[in-house]
Write an enzyme that holds these catalytic residues in place. Structure first.
Site, PDB file in Angstrom:
ATOM      1  N   LYS A  58     -39.073   2.315   5.259  1.00 35.13           N
ATOM      2  CA  LYS A  58     -38.881   2.464   6.703  1.00 35.13           C
ATOM      3  C   LYS A  58     -38.955   1.143   7.459  1.00 35.13           C
ATOM      4  O   LYS A  58     -39.884   0.363   7.292  1.00 35.13           O
ATOM      5  CB  LYS A  58     -39.927   3.427   7.266  1.00 35.13           C
TER       6      LYS A  58
ATOM      7  N   GLY B  87     -50.972  -3.011   2.928  1.00 37.83           N
ATOM      8  CA  GLY B  87     -51.115  -2.825   4.371  1.00 37.83           C
ATOM      9  C   GLY B  87     -51.961  -3.911   5.007  1.00 37.83           C
ATOM     10  O   GLY B  87     -51.641  -4.417   6.085  1.00 37.83           O
TER      11      GLY B  87
ATOM     12  N   GLY C 114     -49.362  -3.219  -2.916  1.00 35.18           N
ATOM     13  CA  GLY C 114     -48.653  -1.947  -2.820  1.00 35.18           C
ATOM     14  C   GLY C 114     -47.601  -1.741  -3.887  1.00 35.18           C
ATOM     15  O   GLY C 114     -47.795  -2.056  -5.063  1.00 35.18           O
TER      16      GLY C 114
ATOM     17  N   ARG D 223     -56.410  -3.036  -9.897  1.00 35.24           N
ATOM     18  CA  ARG D 223     -57.426  -3.204  -8.856  1.00 35.24           C
ATOM     19  C   ARG D 223     -58.838  -3.202  -9.434  1.00 35.24           C
ATOM     20  O   ARG D 223     -59.735  -3.848  -8.901  1.00 35.24           O
ATOM     21  CB  ARG D 223     -57.273  -2.108  -7.804  1.00 35.24           C
TER      22      ARG D 223
END
Length: 403
Positions: free
Chosen positions: A207, A384, A360, A39
């Site tokens: 999830k 996200g 991510g 990043r």
């Protein structure tokens, strides 16, 4: 993207002006050492362009999730050191966010200087739900530029957050999209505006609930939706299979049943699973059919037959979006599934597919498993943010630049 760009700012002239830049330096650090500077590297084109044009840079960023107060383990000191090394010039680190040290250092900046403010999340107002608190912090950030500077939003990983350094400052200064943000939005637009077909999406991670929005948004639009990772076990349970001790969201089983009924011709699930007797890198492992996970064992990766099947459907794709690992890639015994999927995407890319890794853990997996960034068309810096964009949600940090 109907916003002013970095090129617009530079054309207007930045020599002698203070420019506040919101970057994303939320990098992994172990024992004070940055293990993946991706990043930081991604921020260099914007920072260098401004420095070459004679700007005085005040950079703000966050690291981790401190509880609105200073914590030494979340200090940006390692980032300042690495950034200076990559820029080839000294980077000052303020001892606070907008306090006396930051103010004094900002006042002393000359053309081509770089000041990195300490972790913006050390100030609780950054993430406050109270608009007046966020606005107050934003005003103090703006004051560091003498109120006559400019704001460049270049932290794509946070543009889906309505936070002071992302959203509120954009309303107080003349604001521009940095190269990174502009590129990310342009790339994601290619995934939503008439993508080349066949269009394949690979989703993993732990999830189902985290990915429901993007599944609902993309399943009607794609040709193939591959499901892996921990979320696959809730889908397997929805098919009536026992999943042993695997990660399972029982409250999402009916949701998965509904998704399979509506999009069963598009959704591809694992047919075999690598299971372990514990969640450990030293766990005993075996490969079993997806329908035959033993009691007391947990699924930690997709099996080789699943990798082969997924490779076939990905091989013909012209557009691919991947977000989320297929297994616990941090453990060598359970990394083959994620690596296999990644290699299949690389192979499709070499044949001309447009491939996007959705930031991510997926981006971390690419580097951890020794794959080259060049094997993919684009690796996003915001997991996200990219998911919310593809869901069709408005991203506050982008909306503020348009306003």
């Amino acid at each position: 993207m109907a916003v002013k760009t970095l090129q617009d700012l530079i054309a207007a002239g930045v020599s002698g002006r203070a420019v506040l830049v919101r970057s994303d330096f939320n990098v992994p650090i172990e024992n004070g050492v940055i293990t993946d500077p991706g990043r930081i590297v991604a921020s260099l084109p914007t920072l260098n362009a401004l420095l070459d044009a004679g700007a005085k840079l005040i950079v703000t960023a966050h690291l981790g999730r401190p509880d609105g107060k200073p914590e030494s383990k979340y200090s940006l000191a390692p980032v300042a050191s690495k950034l200076g090394e990559l820029l080839g010039r000294h980077v000052q680190l303020a001892g606070d966010v907008v306090g006396q040290d930051a103010q004094a250092r900002a006042e002393g900046l000359t053309d081509g200087d770089v000041l990195l403010l300490e972790n913006i999340r050390f100030d609780p107002r950054e993430t406050s739900k109270d608009e007046s608190e966020r606005a107050a912090l934003a005003a103090e950030l703006v004051a560091l530029t003498d109120g006559e500077g400019a704001f460049v939003s270049d932290g794509f990983g946070v543009v889906h957050r309505k936070q002071a350094s992302v959203y509120d400052v954009a309303k107080l200064l003349s604001s521009y999209a940095g190269n990174l943000v502009a590129t990310e939005v342009d790339v994601l637009a290619k995934l939503t505006e008439e993508p080349a077909r066949p269009y394949a999406v690979v989703l993993g991670g732990s999830k189902v609930s985290d990915k429901l929005g993007v599944i609902e948004a993309l399943a009607p639009k794609v040709d193939t939706l591959v499901i892996g990772g921990g979320m696959a076990f809730t889908f397997l349970a929805a098919q009536g299979y026992s999943v042993g001790s695997s990660l399972l969201q029982e409250d999402q089983i009916d949701v998965c049943k509904d998704l399979l009924e509506r999009f069963g011709d598009v959704i591809h699930l694992p047919v075999d699973i690598v299971v372990g007797d514990s969640f450990s890198k030293d766990a005993e492992a075996q490969t079993v059919k997806a329908s035959e996970i033993p009691d007391g064992w947990m699924g930690l990766d997709i099996g080789p037959e699943s990798v082969s099947r997924f490779a076939v459907v990905l091989s013909n794709a012209k557009t691919i979006f991947w977000n989320g690992p297929a297994g616990v890639f941090e453990f060598e015994k359970f990394a083959a599934g994620t690596k296999g999927i990644a290699e299949s995407i690389v192979a499709a890319t070499e044949k001309g597919a447009f491939s996007v890794v959705g930031g991510g853990d997926s981006a971390a997996a690419v580097r951890t498993l020794g794959l080259s960034d060049d094997g993919f068309s684009h690796i996003s810096t915001g997991g996200g943010a990219s998911l919310e964009y593809l869901e069709g949600k408005q991203l506050p940090g982008i909306a503020a630049l348009e306003g």
